[in-house]
Design a protein around this motif. Sequence first.
Motif, PDB file in Angstrom:
ATOM      1  N   ALA A  20       3.953  26.723 118.000  1.00 59.18           N
ATOM      2  CA  ALA A  20       5.376  26.846 118.312  1.00 59.18           C
ATOM      3  C   ALA A  20       5.787  25.851 119.393  1.00 59.18           C
ATOM      4  CB  ALA A  20       5.707  28.273 118.743  1.00 59.18           C
ATOM      5  N   LEU A  21       4.932  25.658 120.390  1.00 63.05           N
ATOM      6  CA  LEU A  21       5.221  24.676 121.437  1.00 63.05           C
ATOM      7  C   LEU A  21       5.228  23.271 120.858  1.00 63.05           C
ATOM      8  CD1 LEU A  21       5.714  23.860 124.350  1.00 63.05           C
ATOM      9  CD2 LEU A  21       3.247  23.975 124.744  1.00 63.05           C
ATOM     10  N   GLU A  22       4.230  22.948 120.064  1.00 65.33           N
ATOM     11  CA  GLU A  22       4.165  21.616 119.447  1.00 65.33           C
ATOM     12  C   GLU A  22       5.383  21.373 118.551  1.00 65.33           C
ATOM     13  OE1 GLU A  22       1.122  18.856 116.783  1.00 65.33           O
ATOM     14  OE2 GLU A  22       0.571  20.923 117.233  1.00 65.33           O
ATOM     15  N   TRP A  23       5.756  22.363 117.757  1.00 64.81           N
ATOM     16  CA  TRP A  23       6.900  22.242 116.871  1.00 64.81           C
ATOM     17  C   TRP A  23       8.180  21.996 117.679  1.00 64.81           C
ATOM     18  CZ3 TRP A  23      11.637  24.138 115.879  1.00 64.81           C
ATOM     19  CH2 TRP A  23      12.180  23.895 114.627  1.00 64.81           C
ATOM     20  N   THR A  24       8.339  22.729 118.769  1.00 65.34           N
ATOM     21  CA  THR A  24       9.519  22.580 119.625  1.00 65.34           C
ATOM     22  C   THR A  24       9.598  21.177 120.209  1.00 65.34           C
ATOM     23  OG1 THR A  24       9.468  24.927 120.182  1.00 65.34           O
ATOM     24  CG2 THR A  24      10.699  23.482 121.667  1.00 65.34           C
ATOM     25  N   LEU A  25       8.487  20.691 120.724  1.00 64.71           N
ATOM     26  CA  LEU A  25       8.476  19.344 121.304  1.00 64.71           C
ATOM     27  C   LEU A  25       8.781  18.284 120.248  1.00 64.71           C
ATOM     28  CD1 LEU A  25       5.403  19.686 123.694  1.00 64.71           C
ATOM     29  CD2 LEU A  25       7.832  19.784 124.297  1.00 64.71           C
ATOM     30  N   ASP A  26       8.194  18.438 119.057  1.00 70.31           N
ATOM     31  CA  ASP A  26       8.391  17.457 117.986  1.00 70.31           C
ATOM     32  C   ASP A  26       9.811  17.466 117.425  1.00 70.31           C
ATOM     33  OD1 ASP A  26       5.789  16.625 118.261  1.00 70.31           O
ATOM     34  OD2 ASP A  26       5.045  17.679 116.483  1.00 70.31           O
ATOM     35  N   HIS A  27      10.458  18.625 117.388  1.00 69.53           N
ATOM     36  CA  HIS A  27      11.773  18.717 116.763  1.00 69.53           C
ATOM     37  C   HIS A  27      12.948  18.703 117.740  1.00 69.53           C
ATOM     38  CE1 HIS A  27       9.172  19.956 113.458  1.00 69.53           C
ATOM     39  NE2 HIS A  27      10.153  19.543 112.678  1.00 69.53           N
ATOM     40  N   PHE A  28      12.737  19.109 118.969  1.00 69.93           N
ATOM     41  CA  PHE A  28      13.827  19.153 119.930  1.00 69.93           C
ATOM     42  C   PHE A  28      13.766  18.041 120.982  1.00 69.93           C
ATOM     43  CE2 PHE A  28      14.233  23.398 118.261  1.00 69.93           C
ATOM     44  CZ  PHE A  28      15.578  23.677 118.354  1.00 69.93           C
ATOM     45  N   PHE A  29      12.595  17.437 121.185  1.00 69.96           N
ATOM     46  CA  PHE A  29      12.461  16.459 122.256  1.00 69.96           C
ATOM     47  C   PHE A  29      12.085  15.068 121.766  1.00 69.96           C
ATOM     48  CE2 PHE A  29      12.324  20.536 124.222  1.00 69.96           C
ATOM     49  CZ  PHE A  29      13.040  20.351 125.391  1.00 69.96           C
ATOM     50  N   LYS A  30      11.129  14.974 120.874  1.00 66.52           N
ATOM     51  CA  LYS A  30      10.647  13.682 120.386  1.00 66.52           C
ATOM     52  C   LYS A  30      11.768  12.817 119.779  1.00 66.52           C
ATOM     53  CE  LYS A  30       6.899  11.762 117.609  1.00 66.52           C
ATOM     54  NZ  LYS A  30       5.835  12.104 116.649  1.00 66.52           N
ATOM     55  N   PRO A  31      12.663  13.370 118.945  1.00 64.40           N
ATOM     56  CA  PRO A  31      13.714  12.537 118.354  1.00 64.40           C
ATOM     57  C   PRO A  31      14.656  11.898 119.388  1.00 64.40           C
ATOM     58  CG  PRO A  31      13.565  14.635 117.196  1.00 64.40           C
ATOM     59  CD  PRO A  31      12.685  14.726 118.410  1.00 64.40           C
ATOM     60  N   PHE A  32      14.756  12.492 120.571  1.00 64.42           N
ATOM     61  CA  PHE A  32      15.659  11.981 121.602  1.00 64.42           C
ATOM     62  C   PHE A  32      14.963  11.104 122.629  1.00 64.42           C
ATOM     63  CE2 PHE A  32      17.487  15.969 120.103  1.00 64.42           C
ATOM     64  CZ  PHE A  32      18.757  15.552 119.758  1.00 64.42           C
ATOM     65  N   SER A  94       4.882  13.441 126.525  1.00 62.56           N
ATOM     66  CA  SER A  94       5.854  12.763 127.398  1.00 62.56           C
ATOM     67  C   SER A  94       7.063  13.621 127.754  1.00 62.56           C
ATOM     68  CB  SER A  94       6.315  11.446 126.776  1.00 62.56           C
ATOM     69  OG  SER A  94       5.214  10.603 126.559  1.00 62.56           O
ATOM     70  N   VAL A  95       6.896  14.922 127.766  1.00 55.44           N
ATOM     71  CA  VAL A  95       7.955  15.824 128.211  1.00 55.44           C
ATOM     72  C   VAL A  95       7.514  16.371 129.564  1.00 55.44           C
ATOM     73  CG1 VAL A  95       9.258  17.930 127.722  1.00 55.44           C
ATOM     74  CG2 VAL A  95       8.603  16.414 125.847  1.00 55.44           C
ATOM     75  N   THR A  96       8.152  15.886 130.615  1.00 53.63           N
ATOM     76  CA  THR A  96       7.738  16.268 131.968  1.00 53.63           C
ATOM     77  C   THR A  96       8.742  17.174 132.671  1.00 53.63           C
ATOM     78  OG1 THR A  96       8.702  14.222 132.827  1.00 53.63           O
ATOM     79  CG2 THR A  96       6.349  14.185 132.280  1.00 53.63           C
ATOM     80  N   ASP A  97       9.978  17.222 132.174  1.00 54.00           N
ATOM     81  CA  ASP A  97      10.997  18.067 132.782  1.00 54.00           C
ATOM     82  C   ASP A  97      10.901  19.466 132.181  1.00 54.00           C
ATOM     83  OD1 ASP A  97      13.137  18.959 134.242  1.00 54.00           O
ATOM     84  OD2 ASP A  97      14.653  18.016 132.969  1.00 54.00           O
ATOM     85  N   VAL A  98       9.857  20.190 132.598  1.00 54.85           N
ATOM     86  CA  VAL A  98       9.552  21.505 132.039  1.00 54.85           C
ATOM     87  C   VAL A  98       9.468  22.526 133.170  1.00 54.85           C
ATOM     88  CG1 VAL A  98       7.871  22.849 130.718  1.00 54.85           C
ATOM     89  CG2 VAL A  98       8.190  20.434 130.211  1.00 54.85           C
ATOM     90  N   VAL A  99      10.064  23.681 132.948  1.00 54.25           N
ATOM     91  CA  VAL A  99       9.941  24.795 133.883  1.00 54.25           C
ATOM     92  C   VAL A  99       9.012  25.810 133.236  1.00 54.25           C
ATOM     93  CG1 VAL A  99      11.164  26.687 135.020  1.00 54.25           C
ATOM     94  CG2 VAL A  99      12.257  24.446 134.814  1.00 54.25           C
ATOM     95  N   VAL A 100       7.995  26.244 133.973  1.00 46.49           N
ATOM     96  CA  VAL A 100       7.060  27.241 133.460  1.00 46.49           C
ATOM     97  C   VAL A 100       7.153  28.476 134.344  1.00 46.49           C
ATOM     98  CG1 VAL A 100       4.657  27.785 132.935  1.00 46.49           C
ATOM     99  CG2 VAL A 100       5.500  25.462 132.577  1.00 46.49           C
ATOM    100  N   GLU A 101       7.399  29.610 133.713  1.00 48.28           N
ATOM    101  CA  GLU A 101       7.508  30.873 134.435  1.00 48.28           C
ATOM    102  C   GLU A 101       6.435  31.841 133.957  1.00 48.28           C
ATOM    103  OE1 GLU A 101      11.347  32.522 133.614  1.00 48.28           O
ATOM    104  OE2 GLU A 101      12.400  31.037 134.817  1.00 48.28           O
ATOM    105  N   VAL A 102       5.867  32.580 134.881  1.00 50.34           N
ATOM    106  CA  VAL A 102       4.971  33.681 134.542  1.00 50.34           C
ATOM    107  C   VAL A 102       5.693  34.938 134.995  1.00 50.34           C
ATOM    108  CG1 VAL A 102       2.746  34.774 134.936  1.00 50.34           C
ATOM    109  CG2 VAL A 102       2.899  32.275 134.818  1.00 50.34           C
TER     110      VAL A 102
END
Length: 163
Positions: A20-32, A94-102
């Motif tokens: 799901a993470l890989e899919w999100t990065l490939d479809h929401f971030f990579k094209p831009f 190459s997606v570095t602007d990420v917020v990670v919450e626990v």
Amino acid sequence: MRPYAKIFREASDGDQSQYALEWTLDHFFKPFGSDKAPFKLIIVHAKVQVSTAVGLAGPGAAEILPIVEADLKKILSTAAHVTEKAKEFCASKSVTDVVVEVVEGDARNVPCDAVERRHASILIVGSHGYGAIKRAVLGSVSDYCAHHAHSTVMIVKKPKTKH
């Protein structure tokens, strides 16, 4: 302010969450162009709720406390491992602007609450791909989120491999 794309990481470090993470990065971030995407990625990891041991006394308490402490260390270690792995995977794409919450809580409620708190426009969750009977018995985080989250919910299912 940019709209938020949000993905929820399950407590287990399972293939469905990774996909799901890989899919999100490939479809929401990579094209831009990764960090130029019109979305903000927030990854939420639900940490198992720890029952408080306040007032634990009486016969047998001394034997139980080391077990409780070991379980607490395991929970913290798992959360750290999952979040670090997610950050490293995002960086590799190459997606570095990420917020990670626990967040401590029930795996069904945590992403729904996070959507409201962060005003997310979309919640992306992985799916185990259970059938109706297994889903009814074991429960389903993705099904719960689809019915209770106050945003669009996208359920990403890992394709089955052919044998």
